[in-house]
Design an enzyme around this catalytic site. Structure first.
Site, PDB file in Angstrom:
ATOM      1  N   GLY A   1       0.656  -1.180   0.170  1.00  0.00           N
ATOM      2  CA  GLY A   1       0.041  -0.084  -0.115  1.00  0.00           C
ATOM      3  C   GLY A   1       0.647   1.130  -0.042  1.00  0.00           C
ATOM      4  N   SER A   2       0.169   2.312   0.687  1.00  0.00           N
ATOM      5  CA  SER A   2       1.214   3.665   0.532  1.00  0.00           C
ATOM      6  C   SER A   2       2.207   3.742   1.453  1.00  0.00           C
ATOM      7  CB  SER A   2       0.079   4.727   0.546  1.00  0.00           C
ATOM      8  OG  SER A   2      -1.146   4.730  -0.209  1.00  0.00           O
ATOM      9  N   THR A   3       2.598   2.825   2.142  1.00  0.00           N
ATOM     10  CA  THR A   3       3.678   2.850   3.053  1.00  0.00           C
ATOM     11  C   THR A   3       4.901   2.768   2.252  1.00  0.00           C
ATOM     12  OG1 THR A   3       3.937   0.282   3.209  1.00  0.00           O
ATOM     13  CG2 THR A   3       2.795   1.288   4.944  1.00  0.00           C
TER      14      THR A   3
END
Length: 646
Positions: free
Chosen positions: A334-336
């Site tokens: 994801g956006s990590t």
């Protein structure tokens, strides 16, 4: 007339042939002599063979009837946490063993033992199966562990009926914190037939257990030690009368882990029965402070052999307690990964920190009508790199990924350890998956499409990471690109494990050191800025915390579909992720959190990461660190804030 008649009635008189009789006598005497000589020769030959030719063999057999060599298993090394808390100890116990070569009738002996011990049918079947497992000649087979006083007394009374059966006092592995340390520490178990074929028969003589998973398996050679032997005199029944000599075994080496037991316990408490993992690393040393996978299990069940019913219950549990999510669970990041992508764009010259794009709420490829949407459907307007990280803007990173291309993007992510096993002593870790054009061609035989690059640009698509990989990459980021391999062991006995290890990846360098500050500033604003996706955890911070939230999709949505967690089965909801390090100016801890099906990472997972950094930097006794309060706030945020891809 009378004389003539008498002569006719008497038989004729013959003379004795003495020469013939003498000949017969000589022949018979000679034959008798030859037989005697032959028998004497055979007897003497046999005596010569037994007493001269086979002298050593029969001396050895005679000695073995009186003197026996018995193995002395070594004491297994102990395992401590970084503060000296005992995590794996050896407790005295009594085991029932059997040497098959000394048993005249195995079936009869086993039946007698089953009757003496009062075993159930299922226990008796397992008992007999253990007795018949492959074993080296004259090595004791472990039939039963942890005998109680009553069982020992019954066996002592019937000892005369049980040749080859012994009750042995030994030390047995025990884990005081079994559930919270189950995956990180691992466990020992009975040596199986496959292991028996590969183990050194001298080193493992008399040893019944071996490391199966985790630290116990990786450091088996150090923990096991070296076996000793003793010579004992026995009676006709094989019972020991006295000890004639011995070579003492060498105990295994003790291990001191980098793990902090309190941090490990906190991580499990924060997961609170959910499925997920938390990994915390000390950036300067690579020491793993906590590596929790939930749910866990009781490793003590496996030491002496878990029963079939209990093992099946663990295997069939839908929550997979035996699965180590921290090192083997793979999830879309994801956006990590957006801070790492930002650095990749800077390093490859695709963008500068000051450049901006306009976000209308979506991104379109040239000559393609499909819209790749931002999580905020109406868009964030004009964004630069710092704001793109803070608000987790998808459109910015769609554009950046498209400009870089999958090959350059994949190559740079490998430099952070994605798609690789980088741990020093972490047994069984997955390499995850960092996709590339070549990988897809080899895996599926298909070309790579531009839209797939966009998915990778926001941590979706084929990209798969483990919680350990995320924490490792975050530690490298906190170190301004300096690589230290993550590890679990700090000391072996009194010797420290060197931080600089072979196989460590090359450090990352940037043309402009200020670029690190740009990325870090965006991550600080995630938790402290007014637009930050995880701004609720920034309240009351006593140190500078940099973080990044992420949401991993369990399934893909259509172009015009909207995600509604309330309408979905719990196990179809998004996974929540969060990475963090602190303090920003002198990093002491890097954390990754994954909570399965918990929704947006900016809510639930973020609170757990904040609790871990608080515990390490402020101490476990600080007033704010109440796991129940943390979980209440996380649940409150889950309801208050919409699920996002940030």
């Amino acid at each position: 007339m009378r004389k003539q008649r008498r002569s006719t009635l008497q038989p004729p008189r013959t003379l004795k042939n003495t020469q013939h009789e003498a000949h017969i006598f000589r022949v018979r005497s000679l034959l008798a002599l030859l037989v005697v000589v032959l028998l004497t020769a055979l007897l003497m030959g046999r005596l010569f063979y037994l007493q001269v030719v086979q002298h050593e063999v029969f001396i050895t057999r005679s000695e073995n009837n009186r003197v026996r060599v018995e193995p002395l298993p070594p004491n297994r090394g102990l395992i401590y946490d970084r503060d000296g808390v005992l995590l794996a100890e050896n407790r005295p116990t009594y085991n029932l063993t059997l040497v098959r070569e000394r048993v005249e009738d195995l079936d009869e002996t086993l039946t007698l033992l089953v009757d003496i011990l009062g075993l159930s049918d299922a226990e008796a079947d397992a008992f007999r199966e253990r007795a018949r497992r492959p074993q080296r000649p004259y090595q004791p087979a472990l039939l039963m562990s942890g005998l109680d006083d009553e069982e020992i007394a019954e066996l002592a009374i019937n000892r005369y009926r049980l040749p080859g059966v012994e009750v042995e006092g030994q030390l047995q592995r025990h884990y005081p914190y079994a559930r919270i340390m189950s995956h990180a520490l691992g466990f020992v178990g009975r040596i199986n037939a496959a292991e028996l074929e590969t183990l050194d028969s001298n080193d493992y003589a008399g040893t019944h257990f071996i490391g199966k998973t985790g630290v116990e398996r990786f450091y088996e050679d150090e923990l096991h030690g070296k076996a000793g032997v003793r010579q004992v005199e026995t009676n006709a029944s094989g019972r020991v009368l006295r000890e004639l000599g011995r070579t003492d075994p060498e105990p295994g080496q003790d291990l001191t882990l980098t793990i902090d037991k309190d941090m490990q316990a906190l991580a499990h408490e924060l997961l609170d029965g959910r499925r997920g993992a938390i990994v915390a690393i000390e950036p300067k040393t690579g020491g793993i402070l906590a590596m929790a996978s939930a749910p866990g299990f009781d490793t003590n069940q496996f030491v002496t052999g878990i029963d079939q019913q209990s093992y099946q219950a663990l295997q069939q549990d839908i929550d997979l307690p035996l699965f180590n999510r921290a090192i083997r669970g793979t999830y879309p990041p994801g956006s990590t990964v957006k801070p790492f992508l930002a650095l990749a764009g800077l390093a490859n010259g695709e963008i500068t920190p000051e450049e901006t794009i306009y976000d209308p709420g979506y991104f379109q490829l040239p000559n393609d009508s499909r819209r790749y949407r931002n999580w905020l459907r109406w868009g964030h307007g004009r964004v630069d790199m710092k704001r793109a990280i803070t608000v987790s803007n998808n459109t910015y990173f769609y554009s950046l990924a498209h400009e870089m291309g999958i090959d350059a993007l994949s190559d740079y992510m490998h430099r952070f350890g994605f798609g690789e096993r980088t741990g020093l002593d972490i047994q069984g870790a997955s390499s995850g998956l960092m996709p590339s054009r070549e990988w897809k061609r080899e895996r599926f035989g298909d070309p790579w499409y531009p839209g797939e690059t966009l998915s990778v640009g926001i941590g979706q698509g084929y990209w798969q990471v483990t919680p350990l990989q995320l924490a490792t990459a975050t530690a490298v980021l906190a170190n301004h690109g300096q690589w230290v391999r993550p590890r679990l062991v700090q000391k072996i006995d009194d010797e420290r494990v060197d931080i600089e290890q072979p196989g460590t990846k090359e450090d990352l360098t940037l043309d402009d050191q200020a670029w690190w500050d740009t990325v870090f500033s965006g991550m600080e604003q995630v938790v402290s800025g007014s637009e930050g996706t995880a701004r609720r955890i920034g309240e009351g911070l006593e140190y500078r915390l940099a973080g990044k939230s992420g949401t991993a999709q369990v399934f893909s949505l259509g172009q015009d579909e909207q995600y509604d967690a309330e309408e979905l089965e719990e196990r179809l909801r998004d996974h929540a992720l969060f990475i963090a390090f602190a303090p920003v100016d002198d990093p002491q801890i890097a954390v990754s959190v994954i909570v399965e099906n918990a929704g947006g990472g900016s809510t639930h997972a973020a609170h757990l990461a904040r609790a871990m950094t608080d515990a390490w930097l402020l101490g476990p006794d600080n007033d704010e660190l109440d796991p129940d309060k943390v979980l209440d706030e996380a649940d409150s945020d889950d309801n208050a804030m919409p699920d996002t891809q940030g």
